[in-house]
Design a protein around this motif. Structure first.
Motif, PDB file in Angstrom:
ATOM      1  N   UNK B  21       0.844  -1.198   0.000  1.00  0.00           N
ATOM      2  CA  UNK B  21       0.000   0.000   0.000  1.00  0.00           C
ATOM      3  C   UNK B  21       0.875   1.242   0.000  1.00  0.00           C
ATOM      4  N   UNK B  22       0.280   2.326  -0.463  1.00  0.00           N
ATOM      5  CA  UNK B  22       1.052   3.571  -0.484  1.00  0.00           C
ATOM      6  C   UNK B  22       1.074   4.154   0.905  1.00  0.00           C
ATOM      7  N   UNK B  23       2.222   4.541   1.303  1.00  0.00           N
ATOM      8  CA  UNK B  23       2.366   5.037   2.658  1.00  0.00           C
ATOM      9  C   UNK B  23       2.075   6.533   2.679  1.00  0.00           C
ATOM     10  N   UNK B  24       1.278   6.922   3.642  1.00  0.00           N
ATOM     11  CA  UNK B  24       1.050   8.358   3.822  1.00  0.00           C
ATOM     12  C   UNK B  24       2.135   8.852   4.755  1.00  0.00           C
ATOM     13  N   UNK B 245       7.047  -4.218   8.377  1.00  0.00           N
ATOM     14  CA  UNK B 245       6.532  -4.352   7.021  1.00  0.00           C
ATOM     15  C   UNK B 245       5.079  -3.903   6.884  1.00  0.00           C
ATOM     16  N   UNK B 246       4.274  -4.190   7.897  1.00  0.00           N
ATOM     17  CA  UNK B 246       2.837  -3.970   7.711  1.00  0.00           C
ATOM     18  C   UNK B 246       2.300  -2.726   8.399  1.00  0.00           C
ATOM     19  N   UNK B 247       3.058  -2.175   9.347  1.00  0.00           N
ATOM     20  CA  UNK B 247       2.528  -1.030  10.086  1.00  0.00           C
ATOM     21  C   UNK B 247       3.094   0.265   9.530  1.00  0.00           C
ATOM     22  N   UNK B 248       2.277   1.349   9.609  1.00  0.00           N
ATOM     23  CA  UNK B 248       2.789   2.663   9.265  1.00  0.00           C
ATOM     24  C   UNK B 248       3.669   3.170  10.401  1.00  0.00           C
ATOM     25  N   UNK B 263       7.469   6.396  12.812  1.00  0.00           N
ATOM     26  CA  UNK B 263       7.030   5.804  11.550  1.00  0.00           C
ATOM     27  C   UNK B 263       7.942   4.642  11.205  1.00  0.00           C
ATOM     28  N   UNK B 264       7.348   3.571  10.743  1.00  0.00           N
ATOM     29  CA  UNK B 264       8.157   2.365  10.543  1.00  0.00           C
ATOM     30  C   UNK B 264       9.167   2.543   9.417  1.00  0.00           C
ATOM     31  N   UNK B 265       8.901   3.483   8.523  1.00  0.00           N
ATOM     32  CA  UNK B 265       9.825   3.695   7.412  1.00  0.00           C
ATOM     33  C   UNK B 265      11.172   4.219   7.911  1.00  0.00           C
ATOM     34  N   UNK B 266      11.141   4.857   9.073  1.00  0.00           N
ATOM     35  CA  UNK B 266      12.374   5.415   9.630  1.00  0.00           C
ATOM     36  C   UNK B 266      13.094   4.431  10.537  1.00  0.00           C
ATOM     37  N   UNK B 267      12.559   3.239  10.675  1.00  0.00           N
ATOM     38  CA  UNK B 267      13.118   2.310  11.654  1.00  0.00           C
ATOM     39  C   UNK B 267      13.894   1.184  10.984  1.00  0.00           C
ATOM     40  N   UNK B 269      15.642  -2.867  11.873  1.00  0.00           N
ATOM     41  CA  UNK B 269      15.561  -3.961  12.839  1.00  0.00           C
ATOM     42  C   UNK B 269      16.420  -3.695  14.077  1.00  0.00           C
ATOM     43  N   UNK B 270      17.541  -3.035  13.904  1.00  0.00           N
ATOM     44  CA  UNK B 270      18.430  -2.769  15.047  1.00  0.00           C
ATOM     45  C   UNK B 270      17.751  -1.878  16.076  1.00  0.00           C
ATOM     46  N   UNK B 271      16.958  -0.901  15.573  1.00  0.00           N
ATOM     47  CA  UNK B 271      16.243  -0.022  16.505  1.00  0.00           C
ATOM     48  C   UNK B 271      15.294  -0.831  17.375  1.00  0.00           C
ATOM     49  N   UNK B 272      14.654  -1.801  16.724  1.00  0.00           N
ATOM     50  CA  UNK B 272      13.663  -2.580  17.453  1.00  0.00           C
ATOM     51  C   UNK B 272      14.319  -3.534  18.437  1.00  0.00           C
ATOM     52  N   UNK B 273      15.532  -3.951  18.110  1.00  0.00           N
ATOM     53  CA  UNK B 273      16.211  -4.881  18.986  1.00  0.00           C
ATOM     54  C   UNK B 273      16.390  -4.255  20.373  1.00  0.00           C
ATOM     55  N   UNK B 274      16.621  -2.941  20.385  1.00  0.00           N
ATOM     56  CA  UNK B 274      16.827  -2.238  21.650  1.00  0.00           C
ATOM     57  C   UNK B 274      15.616  -2.367  22.577  1.00  0.00           C
TER      58      UNK B 274
END
Ligand code: ATP
Ligand code: MG
Lengths: 272, 278
Positions: B21-24, B245-248, B263-267, B269-274
């Protein structure tokens, strides 16, 4: 992991003590043994009475054989058997119908009135613990001699049996689907009909079939106290010392109970 | 056939590729659908599960809520929609606000606009897929007709079939749920939420207990349906790939507060690992 080893060590003394009998346990065993022995002494037949009974039994058997085959008598027995089945079927059907709401109201976590579930549980236990012949006596006095008293008896007996197992089946039904419907905003009654009953259905049907089997067996003896059915015929032939007739009736009862158990067994098998 | 109908998503090759989907890019201009301000919750007084949670979910947005086991994700979801009372703070949902807990009338109103999907699919196993989807309409007036699809009026049955069709399961409508695979059952659960025509989807680990392929299939379909029907979606997941992948937007809970909200586009996997360290 650490927990596991710790538990094992803590349990060791308990394991070591297992197999030894404590003083309390020993006393209990002695008491249980005394109760059993004194009961046997009080009401069991003495060897002498058993020995004396044998020729009398043989004599009775002799007077029972051959079973009566008079067509007119057999016709009457047939219609009495039909009445017996009608009592069993009508009583079970009414009992099952009433057991559904009563079981629902007694089911913890399912009933719409939680604080009163114990009242319905108590009612069901009461129906169950009073023996069927006692119910039959009560109904013979209240609604008169005959099949109606028998049907009422089977109905109450069925509620005592099905009410309990229906309630338990409902309590055991899958909780997740109920919570989901609750979150959707469904009423307690909608949750019952949409989720609880479908989930409990095999158990409900099984219980109903057992109840029917039980009802056929007890409807046979209800006639002994005047509540209709074949039992009435059996009692009068015993009362009049017509043992050949009694033998024919007992054979007929044996057949009908056997057929009924075979049928319900088949039904259960086809469901599972 | 159906307004909800979407094409079969290309699962498999697309997994790591950007979203379909197109991301807003900015949600700042959109209307807030669900917001919490200073939200606190404790089951027993001494030990708060979380405190001072502030978040704001915009209409049409897809938000992933992540955090380690016991971080309080499920609790937060339940507080946000007023199923659990909170111990402080303000919640505003669909433009109506409450603190502590919504009134009975408010709660009914709120629930009627929410579609839930639970971690375990929570369907009636011995009923057919269609009946389970019709169950989604049970909160409506005249709802006894939702007990079984055979009792439901034609409009309900059609709506349920449409919903099943939109998760590509119309051909399984008359099959019992206990004869479906885990992924198919989860899609039936989504259809049950969808048939309610909700404004908000709340999904607590919708892809848990699914294998990776079915998990992606279910998530993909979920997100597509949400975007297509402009339904706001908030889901929890232990799969970081799902979140990215699926969340904005990804919101992470850690030690009882919002650890991350981006926004997930700015993240990466390493950020999430924290989120899961320490
Ligand atoms: N009904 C309850 N009563 C008391 N404590 C609870 C209750 N439900 C959850 N908790 C506690 O609240 C904390 C958060 O639980 P919650 O289920 O919200 O976590 P979660 O983030 O959803 O975890 P998971 O990833 O395992 O699903 C846990 O420590 C849990 O023990
Ligand atoms: Mg959880």
């Amino acid at each position: 992991m650490a927990d596991h080893t710790l538990n094992r060590r803590d349990n060791l003394p308990i394991i070591a003590r297992m197999g030894k009998v404590s003083a309390l346990q020993f006393t209990l065993w002695v008491v249980v043994g005394a109760v059993i022995l004194s009961s046997i002494y009080a009401v069991s037949p003495s060897p002498q009475r058993v020995v004396d009974g044998v020729p009398r039994l043989a004599n009775l058997m002799g007077r029972m054989l051959p079973p009566e085959t008079d067509p007119q008598f057999l016709g009457r027995v047939f219609w009495r058997l039909v009445e017996t089945m009608q009592i069993a079927i009508a009583g079970t059907a009414l009992g099952v119908l009433l057991s559904l709401p009563i079981g629902w109201l007694s089911a913890r976590g399912i009933s719409p009135f939680q604080p009163t579930t114990f009242l319905f549980k108590a009612l069901i236990s009461f129906f169950r613990t009073v023996p069927d012949l006692v119910w039959a006596l009560i109904f013979v006095i209240t609604v008169g001699l005959g099949a109606v008293a028998g049907t009422m008896t089977i109905m109450v007996d069925t509620i005592g049996f099905c009410g309990r197992f229906f309630g338990e089946a409902m309590e055991d039904a899958d909780k997740d689907s109920q919570q989901a419907l609750e979150a959707i905003g469904a009423s307690k009654f909608s949750i019952l009909c949409g989720a609880v009953i479908p989930d409990a259905m095999p158990s409900l049907i099984n219980t109903t079939l057992f109840a029917l089997e039980k009802a056929v067996r007890s409807s046979v003896v209800l006639g002994l106290v005047g509540a209709g059915g074949i039992g009435q015929e059996l009692k009068s032939s015993f009362d009049l010392f017509q043992y050949r007739k009694a033998a024919a009736i007992m054979l007929a009862i044996f057949l009908i109970v056997l057929v009924m158990e075979w049928v319900t067994d088949k039904l259960r098998r086809s469901l599972n | 056939m159906s307004i909800l109908n979407v094409e079969q998503p290309a699962v498999g090759g697309e997994r790591i590729a950007p979203k379909l989907h197109t991301r807003v890019p900015s949600h700042a201009t959109r209307v807030s659908l669900l917001s919490a301000d200073g939200l606190c919750k404790s089951y027993n007084a001494d030990k708060p599960i979380f405190s001072n949670i502030c978040l704001d979910v915009k209409e049409g947005e897809t938000v992933a809520l992540i955090g380690s086991n016991g971080a309080g994700k499920s609790t937060l979801l339940k507080c946000l929609i007023g199923v659990l009372p909170n111990n402080g703070g303000e919640i505003s949902i669909f433009g109506s606000g409450f603190s502590k807990a919504p009134s009975a009338k408010q709660a009914k109103q709120i629930r009627s606009d929410i579609g839930f999907v639970f971690q375990k699919h929570s369907l009636v196993a011995r009923a057919t897929a269609l009946t389970n989807v019709v169950h989604g309409l049970l909160g409506r007036p005249g709802s006894w007709r939702g007990w079984h699809h055979a009792l439901a009026q034609n409009t309900w049955r059609e709506a349920a079939l449409d919903a099943l069709d939109s998760v590509n399961l119309a051909h399984k409508a008359n099959e019992r749920v206990d004869q479906l695979s885990g992924g198919q059952a989860q899609r039936v659960a989504i259809a049950r939420a969808l048939v309610r025509k909700p404004k908000l989807f709340i999904a607590d680990e919708p892809a848990a207990s699914l294998d990776p392929k079915s998990g992606h299939e279910v998530m993909q379909r979920f997100v597509d349906l949400a975007k297509k029907n402009n339904i706001t979606l908030m889901f929890t997941s232990h799969d970081m790939q799902h979140a990215l992948q699926y969340a904005d937007r990804v919101i992470a809970l850690k030690s009882g507060s919002v650890f991350l909200d981006q926004n997930s586009i700015d993240l990466t996997p390493a950020d999430l690992k924290a989120v899961f360290d320490g």
